[in-house]
Design a protein around this motif. Structure first.
Motif, PDB file in Angstrom:
ATOM      1  N   ALA A  54      10.528   8.073   8.242  1.00 52.14           N
ATOM      2  CA  ALA A  54      10.590   8.307   6.801  1.00 52.14           C
ATOM      3  C   ALA A  54      11.297   9.622   6.512  1.00 52.14           C
ATOM      4  CB  ALA A  54       9.184   8.350   6.208  1.00 52.14           C
TER       5      ALA A  54
ATOM      6  N   ALA B  54      10.380  -1.847   5.046  1.00 47.84           N
ATOM      7  CA  ALA B  54      10.040  -0.624   4.331  1.00 47.84           C
ATOM      8  C   ALA B  54      11.119  -0.311   3.306  1.00 47.84           C
ATOM      9  CB  ALA B  54       9.893   0.548   5.309  1.00 47.84           C
TER      10      ALA B  54
ATOM     11  N   GLY C 281       7.603   5.213  -1.525  1.00 43.10           N
ATOM     12  CA  GLY C 281       7.891   4.180  -0.553  1.00 43.10           C
ATOM     13  C   GLY C 281       6.810   3.116  -0.503  1.00 43.10           C
TER      14      GLY C 281
ATOM     15  N   ASP D 295       8.426   9.014  -0.267  1.00 41.47           N
ATOM     16  CA  ASP D 295       9.342   8.570   0.781  1.00 41.47           C
ATOM     17  C   ASP D 295      10.626   8.079   0.121  1.00 41.47           C
ATOM     18  OD1 ASP D 295       7.372   9.174   2.536  1.00 41.47           O
ATOM     19  OD2 ASP D 295       6.891   7.119   3.100  1.00 41.47           O
TER      20      ASP D 295
ATOM     21  N   ARG E  54       0.003   6.471   4.175  1.00 40.93           N
ATOM     22  CA  ARG E  54       0.431   5.615   3.081  1.00 40.93           C
ATOM     23  C   ARG E  54      -0.790   4.819   2.682  1.00 40.93           C
ATOM     24  NH1 ARG E  54       3.487   8.817   5.512  1.00 40.93           N
ATOM     25  NH2 ARG E  54       5.582   8.806   4.707  1.00 40.93           N
TER      26      ARG E  54
ATOM     27  N   THR F   2      19.641   6.164   2.678  1.00 39.88           N
ATOM     28  CA  THR F   2      19.040   6.846   3.820  1.00 39.88           C
ATOM     29  C   THR F   2      19.647   6.445   5.150  1.00 39.88           C
ATOM     30  OG1 THR F   2      16.964   6.971   2.579  1.00 39.88           O
ATOM     31  CG2 THR F   2      16.831   7.335   4.957  1.00 39.88           C
TER      32      THR F   2
ATOM     33  N   TYR G  71      13.858   5.084   4.496  1.00 42.22           N
ATOM     34  CA  TYR G  71      13.398   4.953   5.879  1.00 42.22           C
ATOM     35  C   TYR G  71      14.552   4.573   6.793  1.00 42.22           C
ATOM     36  CZ  TYR G  71       8.779   4.456   3.620  1.00 42.22           C
ATOM     37  OH  TYR G  71       7.651   4.645   2.861  1.00 42.22           O
TER      38      TYR G  71
ATOM     39  N   GLY H 272       1.559   3.113   8.726  1.00 44.91           N
ATOM     40  CA  GLY H 272       2.139   4.241   8.013  1.00 44.91           C
ATOM     41  C   GLY H 272       1.603   5.578   8.481  1.00 44.91           C
TER      42      GLY H 272
ATOM     43  N   GLY I 103      12.269   2.547   0.092  1.00 45.12           N
ATOM     44  CA  GLY I 103      12.016   3.897  -0.393  1.00 45.12           C
ATOM     45  C   GLY I 103      12.767   4.196  -1.668  1.00 45.12           C
TER      46      GLY I 103
ATOM     47  N   ARG J  96      10.926  12.108   3.780  1.00 46.29           N
ATOM     48  CA  ARG J  96       9.911  12.353   2.749  1.00 46.29           C
ATOM     49  C   ARG J  96      10.239  13.637   1.995  1.00 46.29           C
ATOM     50  NH1 ARG J  96       5.180  10.154   1.379  1.00 46.29           N
ATOM     51  NH2 ARG J  96       3.362  11.399   0.810  1.00 46.29           N
TER      52      ARG J  96
END
Length: 577
Positions: A338, A298, A305, A327, A106, A428, A330, A360, A300, A340
């Protein structure tokens, strides 16, 4: 709601997809449950282990009348058939880990961070029922929606159930401690989010967050927001810090405000620590996913993200312009994972990456099979993700993955006609009635007929995370009751029993080894208490338990004038111990 006998058959809640509906959708309406408990049955393969094609059953003999306890097993009942998901025909479909595309680090690049004015506004949100913190530790936090581990203080006059820290009271009989009336707004508004700390029970309202005295329900503090909450971490730190996203203003007929505000909040004081936005070009990113992992916040989204230091608000990484991957969201807690997404719709790849929360950096990666368009994080430690795999979109598959190597350990299929537990594809970390802990995945079975007239019931079963095979453990709800996993308490599983029409609900501790149940709380059967409890459905409401008290709350506020009957935002029960 009144339900004079004989009642109609219990109907399972209607579901319009997985997880709570979006703000534009109407929240599910509560459905009653009926029937009486039956005598305990010895563990045996049955519901929870899908049967092979079954032979026709002989006609059943007359059942005891409604309201009569079913004391015996039906002698004509067909024995369970070993089938899919039962030892001898394991549910695991081992898949070889596939090399994924490097997720890339990241990178603090070109996206601008706009530090919004530090208005005294914030909001606390967390999704749904407590789901087991993968580690099943005995910490003090009552992590919402993910149920991370132990208790927040001491209560109860008895000893603790073996393996856990929740006290077994001398008398589990509970009373209705307090209720918070349902707020209204000009439209249906999300009120997702509740936490239990040593000092307060914290719940979101309509564009506000309120800390309540855990026993009395008196307001300790109120934090006003300029707009509704959109998402919140299901995790809080040991010092009661968490994070949320919210709208900077209300949507109107002409403008959509967007969930652009990212904030860290102190759950004890109700103060906002900081607020940030992330821009993509000239526009702020709309973040519907947020989590806390260690001291990292975090967020996303399809725009990419981003992560911030929980204490200072310093950006740790931002979306990378032009990247083929992003991302989407999370999972947090003790580790950061993550989800992704890479490629276009014709060549989509979903990668599950364990990250260093401070930098990251990708520690390990697992590439999901092609055909899987999204994944939900059930637990980060051990790592378990859920996805809809194959042609049956109603089958929720669970994948146990090694955090260090990214190797797939087990694949557990849980068809919807056999198991409960669902995950919201748009969020998520929003899985309900699913718990991971003590090296196992715990799932409720689908509801089925009980032995009493009109009654419904179910069980909780477990699967070994290293092999994917059923452990053979099975906890019976009892006739008329239905069991929902809540969270881990050490090596024990805490579960909520939704009651029949003439009983109060229960919270039980299920021993991780013997699966023996110990009653920690039983709610009153009085109509006012039962009606309040019955409106809180385990597959949509937030249900937290700690120190002999059960906190139940709704995740949507009503539109003005839409409610046909009185509802509560919060209902709290507790024992006298």
């Amino acid at each position: 709601m009144t339900q004079p006998p004989p009642p109609p058959p219990n109907q399972p809640p209607q579901q319009g997809g997985f997880g709570p509906p979006s703000p534009q959708q109407q929240p599910p309406q509560p459905q009653p449950g009926y029937g009486y408990p039956q005598a305990p049955q010895p563990p045996q393969p049955g519901y929870g282990y899908p049967q092979a094609a079954s032979a026709p059953q002989p006609p059943q003999p007359p059942q005891p009348g409604y309201g009569y306890p079913g004391a015996q097993q039906n002698p004509y009942a067909q024995p369970a058939q070993p089938g899919y998901g039962y030892p001898g025909q394991p549910p695991t479909v081992p898949m070889q880990p596939q090399p994924g595309q490097p997720g890339g680090g990241r990178n603090n690049t070109v996206l601008f961070i706009v530090v919004a004015a530090v208005v005294a506004i914030a909001l606390i949100v967390a999704g749904g029922i407590w789901y087991g913190n993968s580690s099943g530790d005995n910490g003090k936090k009552h992590d919402t929606a993910s149920s991370s581990g132990g208790t927040g203080g001491k209560n109860g006059s008895g000893g603790s159930a073996g393996g856990g820290t929740e006290k077994v009271p001398a008398d589990p009989s509970a009373k209705l401690l307090y209720q918070v009336p349902m707020p209204t707004a000009n439209d249906i508004v999300r009120t997702v989010g509740s936490w239990l700390t040593d000092k307060a029970y914290v719940k979101t309202g309509v564009a506000e967050v309120v800390g309540y005295d855990r026993v009395k329900g008196t307001k300790l503090w109120t934090l006003k927001l300029p707009g509704p909450v959109c998402a919140a971490s299901r995790h809080a730190t040991a010092d009661d810090k968490t994070a949320i996203t919210y709208q900077p203003k209300w949507d109107t007929n002409k403008t959509i405000a967007g969930c652009s505000q990212i904030a860290a909040i102190d759950l004890d004081s109700g103060k906002m620590l900081w607020t940030k936005t992330v821009k993509s070009g000239d526009y702020p990113v709309d973040y519907q996913n947020v989590t806390v992992a260690q001291r990292t916040v975090a967020v996303g989204d399809t725009e990419g993200g981003a992560a911030f230091d929980l204490d200072s608000g310093k950006a740790l990484w931002l979306p990378k312009p032009g990247d083929d991957c992003y991302d989407a969201g999370y999972g947090g807690g003790t580790k950061l994972v993550a989800v992704r997404n890479c490629g276009d719709s014709d060549n989509k790849r979903v990668l599950i990456q364990t990250l260093d929360p401070k930098t990251g950096k990708v520690i390990s990666e697992y590439r999901m099979d092609s055909g899987i368009d999204y994944a939900s994080v059930v637990s980060t430690d051990p790592l378990v993700v859920a996805a809809e795999a194959g042609q049956d979109s109603q089958a929720q598959d669970y994948f146990s993955i090694d955090n260090k190597t990214g190797k797939l350990l087990a694949h557990i299929s849980a068809p919807s006609n056999t198991y409960g537990g669902r995950c919201d594809s748009s969020r998520t970390e929003d899985c309900k009635e699913v718990v991971v802990g003590d090296g196992k995945l715990y799932l409720p079975t689908d509801e089925h007929d009980g032995t009493g007239q009109y009654s419904r019931t179910n069980e909780i079963v477990s699967f070994d995370l290293s092999t994917g095979k059923p452990t053979g453990q099975r906890a019976e709800a009892g006739d008329g009751y239905t069991l929902s996993p809540l969270r881990m308490d050490g090596s024990n599983l805490l579960a909520y029993k939704r009651p029949p029409y003439d009983k109060g609900g229960q919270v039980v501790s299920i021993d991780g080894g013997s699966f023996q149940q110990t009653k920690l709380l039983e709610n009153p059967a009085a109509k006012n208490a039962h009606d309040a409890e019955d409106s809180m459905l385990p597959d949509s409401a937030e249900i937290l338990f700690g120190d002999g008290r059960l906190y139940m709350s709704d995740v949507f506020a009503d539109k003005k004038g839409s409610a046909s009957f009185s509802k509560d935002l919060v209902v709290v029960f507790g024992t006298s111990g």
